[in-house]
Design a protein around this motif. Structure first.
Motif, short mmCIF file in Angstrom:
data_model
loop_
_atom_site.label_atom_id
_atom_site.label_comp_id
_atom_site.label_asym_id
_atom_site.label_seq_id
_atom_site.Cartn_x
_atom_site.Cartn_y
_atom_site.Cartn_z
N LYS A 10 0.86 -1.21 0.00
CA LYS A 10 0.00 0.00 0.00
C LYS A 10 0.89 1.26 0.00
N GLU A 97 -9.89 -0.83 -0.91
CA GLU A 97 -9.61 0.56 -0.50
C GLU A 97 -9.83 1.52 -1.67
N SER A 168 -12.46 -7.94 6.82
CA SER A 168 -11.28 -8.63 7.34
C SER A 168 -9.99 -7.87 7.04
N GLY A 170 -7.18 -5.57 7.28
CA GLY A 170 -6.56 -4.71 8.29
C GLY A 170 -7.23 -4.71 9.65
N GLY A 228 -1.45 -7.83 3.37
CA GLY A 228 -1.25 -6.39 3.56
C GLY A 228 -0.31 -6.13 4.72
N GLY A 229 -0.89 -5.85 5.90
CA GLY A 229 -0.11 -5.44 7.07
C GLY A 229 1.09 -6.33 7.38
#
Ligand code: PEP
Length: 244
Positions: A10, A97, A168, A170, A228-229
């Motif tokens: 991201k 997003e 779900s 993040g 992601g994270g």
């Protein structure tokens, strides 16, 4: 065969982090990285390709591309040919997003998928229901609608579909394995019926960590995970890759 692990950074990272993390991944002795794809912010892609991943099989994705196909007066946009030129092989399209924050809608996303195919980039097309559709039981219809626009595309090529429930992403809230299996089976069947002549991989994304990756990656027919994270934490990301 190893399953895919895609990192979506991201709008995170800087040159120091890119140098440190990618330098580390490129030199990991126990993986050739051929199943790992990194979606970095645009401005770091050329540097990563030409300096950090020269002897690595790790591949690069972009996090988006323009719905305009040809070069021209489109300030701030990046098209598929530019991504290809920079060494990109995959492109994320329709991440939740962008759908929710930027308001990207069906027809624009279909243009983007078409442009990706035209530039020989493999789209990573994201679908997934909001919490309301999960709660009222309409989640499969919701996802079917998101997939249905793909049927307008003529030049269909290999594609990756990422099932990412919005609730779900993040949040640390993981669907049950049975819930992931149900939806990914549904997507697989939908896609095989219409586009069975190309290679289709269906992935899961949403709060994947080094701890839960093994169970998720062992699901039947699942092609891998979109992370992601946890992809920003080197140890966590390496732990996920080691389960693929
Ligand atoms: C994502 O943004 O694609 C994603 C899966 O995020 P996270 O892993 O942080 O839930």
């Amino acid at each position: 065969m190893k399953k895919l692990v895609i990192a979506n950074w991201k709008m995170n990272g800087d040159l120091n982090k890119i140098n440190a993390d990618l330098g580390y991944y490129a030199n990991l002795p126990d993986t050739n990285g051929s199943n790992v794809i990194l979606a970095l912010p645009y401005i770091y892609i050329v540097w990563a390709k030409q300096r950090l991943l020269v002897n690595s099989q790790i591949k690069l994705a972009a996090q988006d591309l323009s719905h305009y196909r040809n070069c021209g007066a489109y300030t701030g946009k990046i098209n598929g040919e530019m991504l290809k030129d920079a060494g990109v092989e995959y492109v994320i399209i329709g991440h939740s997003e962008r759908r929710s924050l930027i308001g990207e809608n069906g027809p624009i996303l279909i243009h983007k998928v078409r442009n990706a195919f035209d530039s020989n980039l493999t789209p990573i097309f994201c679908v997934g229901e909001p919490l309301s559709a999960r709660s009222d039981g309409s989640y499969l219809q919701f996802i079917e609608l998101q997939l249905s626009g793909l049927e307008d595309i003529q030049n269909f090529k290999d594609i990756i579909i990422a099932y990412e429930p919005c609730w779900s992403i993040g949040t640390g809230k993981l669907p049950t394995l049975a819930e992931i299996q149900e939806v990914t089976n549904f997507i697989n069947q939908y896609m095989q019926k219409r586009f069975g002549y190309v290679k289709i991989s269906v992935l899961y994304g949403g709060s994947v960590t080094g701890q839960n990756a093994r169970d998720i990656l062992s699901l039947n027919g699942l092609g891998g995970v979109l992370v992601g994270g946890s992809s920003l934490k080197v140890d966590d990301f390496v732990a996920i890759c080691s389960k693929a």
